[in-house]
Enzyme design. Structure first.
Site, mmCIF file in Angstrom:
data_model
loop_
_atom_site.group_PDB
_atom_site.id
_atom_site.type_symbol
_atom_site.label_atom_id
_atom_site.label_comp_id
_atom_site.label_asym_id
_atom_site.label_seq_id
_atom_site.Cartn_x
_atom_site.Cartn_y
_atom_site.Cartn_z
ATOM 1 N N PRO A 124 0.676 -1.253 -0.107
ATOM 2 C CG PRO A 124 -0.178 -1.093 2.178
ATOM 3 C CD PRO A 124 0.595 -1.910 1.329
ATOM 4 C CE LYS A 125 2.384 7.154 -3.609
ATOM 5 N NZ LYS A 125 2.411 8.471 -2.788
ATOM 6 C CB VAL A 126 1.578 4.243 4.038
ATOM 7 C CG1 VAL A 126 1.376 4.892 5.283
ATOM 8 C CG2 VAL A 126 1.530 2.686 4.133
#
Length: 561
Positions: A124-126
């Protein structure tokens, strides 16, 4: 890149590399608008990174930054000075540079990027603030903000106060450089439903301010890079988890193709997560040695972001429409944007008074989202063009008793009445939308809203834009309309009653309707004193009386003697 091309009269037509339109501005105005937006972004950027305060939503800032780059490319201007990264206030060098991540626009771009690459993983692209953690001899010795990718600010004192960040490590991590994202910890955050919450700005604010040590307890860390770490990804993840960086192990998945990436992306969009995200990152397990890392050159990883829930759109024109009741509505035409797979190219602003309060002119940038049933909604004006050239709204003399007959000033309300009478609430003329009514009226010059009843099949067939099949369908619909009951025709004439009230009245002829008193109307469902008075005014209107006589001459049920 494409340059602006002057035409004889000095106005410029425009296209950009991405396929989006560029503003049709003369060179002087283009330079001014670019400079103004550039300065505004720089001011917001400065406030954000120096004070930890967000003057604008993260998504709006990102989209306006992209808009600035688009404008700069339209005029052939250098885009390197665009203020999309933090100002260089810190002087602490990163032991390993932050490369940044390339953005992929869609699944096709993901497939193309993955082609020829192996040992791929998705995370996930936090959404937070990037940081470098330096461990020496098993202890956290330095924490550095991303800055410009080569050097940033020393955040070590603040990072030591974040409980979720391990202060000691051992084994291979005893002497290691880690890169990751400091994020706002959430419980059960569902991105699709809850959105971004301006998480990036909130984290930056906590790290910038000096009086909020307790707030740092709400921050977490997601490690997304271990330069020169184990080449085997499972081994890398295992060691990170043992050291206290467990989220990386939990949310890093092996993928073989774009379908698996898409599944993970959709799952993380709709599932409860402990952080805010704005997409996914695909990365190769095999990375170059850290001494070769440079800002903007990380070709071993790429991001596929989620589409924003709201889009910044450029207003191309302001238009006015007059409804059948005479109400004037303002509509903004937009340079088309995509929202949730829907192409949005216009948004309803509302009344003239509301439009004036919003102060919207062509060239402005507005934030648009989708309300219930996918209807575009104006959220805010995020950028106003220097030039405030606004059209003059039509006169406000229209009301519910005007424009049953066509005239030059009645064009829009007259068309609205035709659209209404063709709807299922009135005569139910299938296939008759706004475009069809406009074509018929423009060609045959209707006198009033029922003039179409006298059209012949040949006249309909000769209407520009009408194919044979459509012409025959319309001819049948118009003839079938003659058999519609009296109440349907009264609804088509826009009597100010609900269908339920009209049915309860029991009127089946114009003669019966003329005999009704105001007291009778008041007693009907959903009809009080005010509406009853409107019914009397409608019945006594000269245009309505003339239409009733005309319908009687056409032998429409209920109007004859």
């Amino acid at each position: 890149m494409r340059l602006w091309k002057s035409m004889a009269w000095g106005i410029l037509l425009w296209h950009s590399q991405s396929g989006a339109l560029c503003p049709a501005w003369p060179p002087a105005r283009a330079a001014e608008e670019i400079a103004r937006l550039q300065q505004q972004l720089a001011d917001w950027n400065d406030i954000y990174w120096k004070q930890g305060v967000s003057a604008v939503d993260d998504s709006v800032y990102d989209q306006l930054s992209a808009r600035l780059v688009q404008w700069q490319r339209c005029v052939g201007q250098d885009v390197s000075s665009t203020p999309v990264s933090p100002p260089l206030n810190g002087t602490t060098m990163h032991p390993v540079a932050h490369t940044g991540v390339r953005k992929l626009v869609d699944r096709q771009a993901v497939e193309q990027w993955m082609r020829g690459r192996s040992e791929l993983w998705v995370q996930p692209k936090v959404d937070g603030v990037a940081v470098t953690l330096v461990y020496q001899n098993g202890k956290l010795t330095r924490a550095i903000s991303r800055g410009n990718g080569l050097q940033g600010e020393d955040w070590t004192p603040k990072i030591r106060l974040i409980p979720s960040i391990p202060q000691t490590t051992q084994g291979a991590l005893a002497n290691a450089v880690l890169q990751g994202e400091i994020f706002l910890q959430r419980e059960g955050h569902i991105q699709q439903r809850m959105g971004g919450m301006n998480a990036r700005s909130k984290v930056a604010g906590m790290l910038m301010r000096q009086d909020n040590a307790s707030a740092l307890n709400s921050l977490g860390i997601f490690i997304w890079a271990w330069p020169d770490g184990p080449a085997n990804m499972p081994e890398r993840l295992s060691q990170l988890a043992k050291a206290g960086f467990s989220l990386t192990n939990k949310y890093t998945l092996a993928v073989k193709d774009a379908s698996e990436v898409e599944r993970a992306r959709q799952s993380w969009l709709t599932s409860a997560l402990p952080f805010v995200t704005d997409g996914v990152v695909i990365r190769m397990a095999k990375e170059p040695a850290s001494q070769h890392w440079r800002p903007g050159q990380g070709d071993w990883l790429a991001a596929w972001k989620y589409p924003p829930v709201a889009q910044v759109a450029q207003v191309s024109a302001i238009q006015f429409s007059v409804g059948k009741s005479g109400k004037i509505t303002v509509v903004a035409s937009l340079v088309p944007v995509i929202l949730d797979d829907k192409r949005v190219q216009r948004v309803n602003i509302g009344s003239v008074k509301r439009w004036e309060a919003w102060d919207i002119a062509p060239g402005d940038q507005i934030l648009v989202s989708l309300a219930g049933q996918g209807i575009p909604r104006l959220d805010e004006v995020v950028w106003r063009s220097r030039e405030r050239s606004k059209p003059v709204p039509p006169d406000s003399h229209f009301n519910s008793l005007t424009c049953f007959y066509a005239s030059a000033t009645c064009q829009e309300q007259f068309i609205s009445r035709l659209i209404w009478l063709g709807s299922r609430s009135a005569l139910g003329l299938d296939g008759m939308g706004e475009a069809s009514w406009r074509a018929l009226h423009q060609t045959h010059r209707f006198e009033h809203i029922f003039s179409w009843l006298t059209l012949t099949s040949a006249q309909i067939a000769n209407t520009p834009g009408f194919a044979k099949g459509k012409s025959e369908q319309i001819w049948r619909q118009f003839n079938l309309a003659r058999r519609q009951p009296f109440t349907r025709w009264i609804m088509a004439m826009d009597i100010p009653l609900t269908q339920a009230a009209l049915q309860a009245s029991g009127d089946r002829s114009w003669e019966q309707l003329l005999m009704r008193t105001e007291q009778h109307w008041r007693q009907l469902p959903a009809t009080g004193e005010r509406r009853a008075g409107r019914v009397i005014d409608w019945r006594n209107n000269l245009q309505i009386k003339a239409l009733s006589r005309w319908l009687a001459a056409q032998h429409i049920p209920g109007f004859g003697s």
